[in-house]
Design a protein around this motif. Structure first.
Motif, PDB file in Angstrom:
ATOM      1  N   ALA A  12      41.235  38.883  39.695  1.00 43.66           N
ATOM      2  CA  ALA A  12      40.925  40.080  39.221  1.00 43.66           C
ATOM      3  C   ALA A  12      39.584  40.622  39.496  1.00 43.66           C
ATOM      4  O   ALA A  12      39.309  41.724  39.928  1.00 43.66           O
ATOM      5  N   LYS A  13      38.497  39.748  39.459  1.00 47.93           N
ATOM      6  CA  LYS A  13      37.368  39.964  39.867  1.00 47.93           C
ATOM      7  C   LYS A  13      37.016  40.410  41.167  1.00 47.93           C
ATOM      8  O   LYS A  13      36.479  41.354  41.642  1.00 47.93           O
ATOM      9  N   CYS A  15      39.449  41.596  43.057  1.00 50.93           N
ATOM     10  CA  CYS A  15      40.095  42.806  43.361  1.00 50.93           C
ATOM     11  C   CYS A  15      39.288  44.049  42.703  1.00 50.93           C
ATOM     12  O   CYS A  15      39.077  45.142  43.424  1.00 50.93           O
ATOM     13  N   PHE A  16      38.458  43.576  41.865  1.00 50.75           N
ATOM     14  CA  PHE A  16      37.564  44.670  41.052  1.00 50.75           C
ATOM     15  C   PHE A  16      36.341  45.068  42.046  1.00 50.75           C
ATOM     16  O   PHE A  16      36.072  46.050  42.266  1.00 50.75           O
ATOM     17  N   GLU A  17      35.865  44.057  42.565  1.00 51.28           N
ATOM     18  CA  GLU A  17      34.695  44.186  43.626  1.00 51.28           C
ATOM     19  C   GLU A  17      35.302  45.169  44.819  1.00 51.28           C
ATOM     20  O   GLU A  17      34.660  46.013  45.260  1.00 51.28           O
ATOM     21  N   GLU A  19      37.909  47.161  44.780  1.00 52.83           N
ATOM     22  CA  GLU A  19      38.068  48.366  44.201  1.00 52.83           C
ATOM     23  C   GLU A  19      37.020  49.354  43.941  1.00 52.83           C
ATOM     24  O   GLU A  19      37.056  50.727  44.486  1.00 52.83           O
ATOM     25  N   THR A  20      35.924  48.794  43.583  1.00 51.14           N
ATOM     26  CA  THR A  20      34.742  49.562  43.251  1.00 51.14           C
ATOM     27  C   THR A  20      33.864  49.761  44.715  1.00 51.14           C
ATOM     28  O   THR A  20      33.107  50.858  44.661  1.00 51.14           O
ATOM     29  N   THR A  30      38.808  50.018  35.994  1.00 53.03           N
ATOM     30  CA  THR A  30      37.973  49.150  35.367  1.00 53.03           C
ATOM     31  C   THR A  30      38.470  47.701  35.549  1.00 53.03           C
ATOM     32  O   THR A  30      39.912  47.313  36.035  1.00 53.03           O
ATOM     33  N   LEU A  31      37.640  46.706  35.605  1.00 56.65           N
ATOM     34  CA  LEU A  31      38.152  45.181  35.547  1.00 56.65           C
ATOM     35  C   LEU A  31      39.301  45.069  34.506  1.00 56.65           C
ATOM     36  O   LEU A  31      40.270  44.146  34.893  1.00 56.65           O
ATOM     37  N   ILE A  34      42.469  46.162  35.794  1.00 55.27           N
ATOM     38  CA  ILE A  34      42.921  45.192  36.849  1.00 55.27           C
ATOM     39  C   ILE A  34      43.721  44.049  36.237  1.00 55.27           C
ATOM     40  O   ILE A  34      44.746  43.569  36.472  1.00 55.27           O
ATOM     41  N   TYR A  35      43.119  43.398  35.382  1.00 55.28           N
ATOM     42  CA  TYR A  35      43.763  42.248  34.385  1.00 55.28           C
ATOM     43  C   TYR A  35      45.259  42.854  34.046  1.00 55.28           C
ATOM     44  O   TYR A  35      45.782  42.013  34.025  1.00 55.28           O
TER      45      TYR A  35
END
Length: 161
Positions: A12-13, A15-17, A19-20, A30-31, A34-35
């Protein structure tokens, strides 16, 4: 070498990087979202790895009735894994990896998986400059969307499977 796999919570982290870095302003998930997407529908959250590193991903949910501008669906509210319609929420590639065919590879993988799962239709929303890309991938243009997600103008597209 490219490898596809379903996302794990530990992804998740990263993927969040991605995505942003790839999406503008408030359009990135948001993170927490994504979770939720990884946990809520792991079969619809596909990771693309190159050289053992995550370079992109796509995620989706399934619904019986599709309302593209439904913001709650982005948190899988109303998601039913057995429903015939697939709604893509993200197709995203690390900006440093863009232009190498990763988006096409992710979409081909997602479409193939959804066909094997006997889904009927795939829906997505995209910005105007991505409409030709999705048309090349086999999607049909439907209409401008009522959604103003992230303060942006969106266009709805679909593909019959």
């Amino acid at each position: 070498m490219s490898r596809f796999r379903n996302a794990r919570r530990s992804d998740a982290k990263r993927c969040f990087e991605i995505e942003t870095a790839a999406y503008e302003g408030d359009e990135a998930a948001t993170l927490e979202k994504i979770y939720k997407r990884i946990e809520g529908y792991p079969d619809g959250f596909i990771i693309l790895e190159e050289r053992g590193e995550i370079v992109g991903f796509t995620n989706c949910g399934c619904a019986h009735e599709v309302e593209m501008s439904d913001e709650e669906f982005k948190e899988l509210v109303g998601h039913d894994p057995d429903a015939p319609n697939v709604v893509i929420m993200s197709v995203v590639v690390d900006p440093e990896e863009q232009g190498r065919g990763h988006s096409r590879a992710l979409m081909d993988e997602l479409v193939g998986r959804m066909r094997r799962m006997d889904k009927a239709t795939i829906y997505l929303m995209c910005k105007e400059h991505h409409v030709p890309l999705y048309q090349k991938l086999g999607f049909d243009y439907m209409r401008p969307s009522a959604s103003d997600h992230g303060g942006m103008a969106w266009h709805e597209m679909s593909m019959k499977l």
